[in-house]
Design an enzyme around this catalytic site. Structure first.
Site, short mmCIF file in Angstrom:
data_model
loop_
_atom_site.label_atom_id
_atom_site.label_comp_id
_atom_site.label_asym_id
_atom_site.label_seq_id
_atom_site.Cartn_x
_atom_site.Cartn_y
_atom_site.Cartn_z
N ASP A 90 29.82 -16.05 -14.41
CA ASP A 90 30.00 -14.57 -14.22
C ASP A 90 30.13 -14.39 -12.77
O ASP A 90 29.36 -15.05 -11.89
CB ASP A 90 29.26 -13.73 -14.87
CG ASP A 90 29.66 -12.32 -15.14
OD1 ASP A 90 29.97 -11.99 -16.37
OD2 ASP A 90 29.69 -11.51 -14.08
N ASP A 94 33.93 -16.58 -9.53
CA ASP A 94 35.15 -16.06 -9.99
C ASP A 94 36.16 -17.11 -10.75
O ASP A 94 36.49 -17.94 -10.22
CB ASP A 94 35.69 -15.47 -8.73
CG ASP A 94 37.08 -14.39 -9.08
OD1 ASP A 94 37.51 -14.64 -10.38
OD2 ASP A 94 37.23 -13.77 -8.14
N TYR A 142 47.11 -4.52 -18.63
CA TYR A 142 46.22 -5.14 -19.79
C TYR A 142 46.95 -5.67 -21.01
O TYR A 142 46.58 -6.85 -21.51
CB TYR A 142 45.04 -4.39 -20.08
CG TYR A 142 43.88 -4.49 -20.81
CD1 TYR A 142 42.89 -5.30 -20.32
CD2 TYR A 142 43.92 -4.59 -22.39
CE1 TYR A 142 41.63 -5.63 -21.25
CE2 TYR A 142 42.96 -4.94 -23.10
CZ TYR A 142 41.87 -5.27 -22.44
OH TYR A 142 40.80 -5.88 -23.21
N LYS A 147 46.81 -9.54 -22.20
CA LYS A 147 46.45 -9.99 -23.39
C LYS A 147 47.33 -10.63 -24.55
O LYS A 147 47.07 -11.61 -25.12
CB LYS A 147 45.46 -8.89 -24.07
CG LYS A 147 44.21 -8.27 -23.26
CD LYS A 147 43.27 -9.56 -23.27
CE LYS A 147 41.87 -9.10 -22.64
NZ LYS A 147 40.91 -10.22 -22.48
N1 LIG Z 1 34.70 -3.92 -24.91
C1 LIG Z 1 35.87 -3.75 -25.49
O1 LIG Z 1 36.09 -2.59 -26.30
C2 LIG Z 1 37.09 -4.72 -25.65
C3 LIG Z 1 38.03 -4.57 -26.41
C4 LIG Z 1 39.08 -5.72 -26.47
C5 LIG Z 1 38.82 -6.78 -25.79
N2 LIG Z 1 37.75 -6.66 -24.90
C6 LIG Z 1 37.67 -8.20 -23.90
O2 LIG Z 1 36.52 -8.90 -24.21
C7 LIG Z 1 36.22 -9.38 -22.95
C8 LIG Z 1 34.77 -8.96 -22.68
O3 LIG Z 1 34.72 -7.56 -22.32
P1 LIG Z 1 33.33 -6.65 -22.07
O4 LIG Z 1 33.55 -5.39 -23.00
O5 LIG Z 1 32.17 -7.57 -22.71
O6 LIG Z 1 33.32 -6.35 -20.86
P2 LIG Z 1 31.98 -6.47 -19.79
O7 LIG Z 1 32.64 -5.47 -18.67
O8 LIG Z 1 30.84 -5.74 -20.21
O9 LIG Z 1 31.84 -7.89 -19.31
C9 LIG Z 1 32.71 -8.70 -18.72
C10 LIG Z 1 32.01 -9.51 -17.87
O10 LIG Z 1 33.04 -10.48 -17.11
C11 LIG Z 1 32.65 -10.49 -15.90
N3 LIG Z 1 33.80 -10.85 -15.02
C12 LIG Z 1 35.03 -9.85 -14.74
N4 LIG Z 1 35.62 -10.33 -13.97
C13 LIG Z 1 35.45 -11.67 -13.69
C14 LIG Z 1 35.80 -12.90 -12.94
N5 LIG Z 1 37.05 -12.68 -12.33
N6 LIG Z 1 35.13 -13.95 -13.08
C15 LIG Z 1 33.91 -14.13 -13.68
N7 LIG Z 1 33.38 -13.07 -14.24
C16 LIG Z 1 34.24 -11.94 -14.30
C17 LIG Z 1 32.05 -9.07 -15.41
O11 LIG Z 1 31.07 -9.35 -14.36
C18 LIG Z 1 31.26 -8.77 -16.67
O12 LIG Z 1 29.92 -9.29 -16.68
C19 LIG Z 1 37.05 -9.10 -22.05
O13 LIG Z 1 38.16 -10.20 -22.05
C20 LIG Z 1 37.75 -7.77 -22.74
O14 LIG Z 1 39.23 -7.53 -22.26
C21 LIG Z 1 36.80 -5.92 -24.83
#
Ligand SMILES: NC(=O)c1ccc[n+]([C@@H]2O[C@H](COP(=O)([O-])OP(=O)(O)OC[C@H]3O[C@@H](n4cnc5c(N)ncnc54)[C@H](O)[C@@H]3O)[C@@H](O)[C@H]2O)c1
Length: 343
Positions: A130, A158, A248, A252
């Site tokens: 992360d 990253d 986005y 996706k």
């Molecule tokens: N939360 C929702 O409603 C939702 C819905 C559909 C899809 N998603 C997808 O689920 C996944 C996780 O989302 P979440 O809701 O847990 O988000 P979140 O923001 O709670 O967690 C995401 C994590 O990814 C890390 N991150 C971001 N960019 C990064 C990078 N370049 N390198 C390394 N780490 C990185 C962040 O620091 C964070 O800890 C994502 O791919 C998101 O698009 C989420």
């Protein structure tokens, strides 16, 4: 039934005393109980993550205290009966990942954290990657009492940076049984005529390019082992055009393309690649603003969300695909959304 922070939002709203107190709290924030409809099935405590910091945990403590003061007999009775929370409770499968190494990106928060935690508690060695080294440290500190052989190796980096990707893969130490590409970022709901270059590039770089870089680095290890599972986290926005902005949504949809391509390319080499498309999940994923044109266009479509899930509920779907039990799945894009995509 007495109310606690573990009771669902729906139970709070339907309760004669709790409903009144919760409505009062919502009114202070200028909102109404109707706005919580998609969250009815979530434990009340999930509102803290869902609000992205706007609703602090202390506000829920105050809410529970106000309820206990208003309904002391009911609360005392529940204490005496030791009432358990209702709804789905995560059930660990002991040893499901014993002897396996799993790389999880985005492991410091939200869905990635829930996946990393579950794999480790089920005996796996997790390389937890992360951007946030601090939050990875919190994850490691929270996971005491792991079974023998289980471990969480934090790697701050990253996923869109090639040198960081190399460090993440190096930390796995040669053996990589599974990869969960979870890290991702949201856009601001902008339509194509208003999206700016910086946002477009950032979203594509993390969601698509990061997923590609990590997968590209991991596949040679899996080819050598003649076995491996890759799970990409797409989104409802990978299935339709109405769930997010153009950047986005395009990123996706492309993740779905990566998934299907890899599924075909390695079908005869023991590597299976699948995707999960979450609907709404109660995490604190940052939303970088609301685009002037696109956000209002999308808003009416978002009322179709049937329910919001917890990060742990998504981890249940993702860890199934990461496990050997997903044996006959390859190239599948599984909507884990409570039925939203069926509407
Ligand atoms: N939360 C929702 O409603 C939702 C819905 C559909 C899809 N998603 C997808 O689920 C996944 C996780 O989302 P979440 O809701 O847990 O988000 P979140 O923001 O709670 O967690 C995401 C994590 O990814 C890390 N991150 C971001 N960019 C990064 C990078 N370049 N390198 C390394 N780490 C990185 C962040 O620091 C964070 O800890 C994502 O791919 C998101 O698009 C989420």
């Amino acid at each position: 039934m007495a109310l606690t922070v573990h009771s669902t939002v729906g139970e709070w709203l339907d309760h004669p005393v709790g409903g009144r107190i919760l409505a009062g709290l919502l009114a202070q924030g200028g909102t109404t109980p109707e706005t919580l409809s998609p969250a009815r099935g979530l434990p009340l405590e999930q509102l803290v993550a869902l609000s992205g910091g706007k609703l602090p945990a202390e506000a829920l403590d105050a809410l529970t205290a106000a309820y206990r003061a208003a309904a002391p007999d009911e609360a005392a009775e529940a204490d005496a009966d030791n009432e358990q929370p209702t709804g789905w409770v995560e059930q660990i499968t002991p040893g499901r990942f014993a002897g396996q190494t799993v790389i999880v990106t985005g492991a410091a928060a939200g869905i990635g954290r829930a996946v990393a935690s579950r794999v480790a508690r089920e005996g796996g060695r997790v390389v937890a990657a992360d951007l946030s080294g601090d939050k990875l440290g919190e994850l490691v500190a929270a996971l005491t009492d792991l079974p023998a052989g289980a471990e969480v190796v934090p790697v701050a980096g990253d996923i869109s940076d090639q040198a960081d990707v190399a460090r993440i893969v190096l930390a796995a130490g040669g053996r990589i049984d599974a990869l969960a590409n979870v890290a991702g970022i949201m856009d601001d709901m902008s339509a194509i005529h208003e999206v700016d270059d910086a946002l477009w590039e950032r979203v594509l770089r993390v969601n698509l390019e990061g997923t590609m870089r990590l997968t590209r680095a991991v596949v040679p290890h899996m080819l050598e082992a003649r076995e491996g599972r890759i799970v990409n986290v797409a989104s409802e926005a990978g299935l339709r055009g109405s769930a997010a902005g153009v950047a986005y949504t395009a990123s996706k949809h492309a993740v779905v393309g990566l998934t299907r391509s890899s599924a075909v390319m390695y079908a005869k080499r023991g590597i299976r690649t699948n995707a999960v498309a979450p609907g709404g999940v109660a995490t604190g994923i940052p939303v970088p603003g609301q685009a002037e044109f696109g956000a209002p266009v999308l808003r009416p479509h978002q009322v179709n969300i049937l329910s919001l899930a917890t990060a742990e509920e998504l981890a249940a779907s993702i860890t199934f695909l990461l496990s050997r039990d997903s044996v006959n799945l390859n190239g599948a894009v599984i909507a884990s959304d409570g039925g939203w995509s069926a509407v």
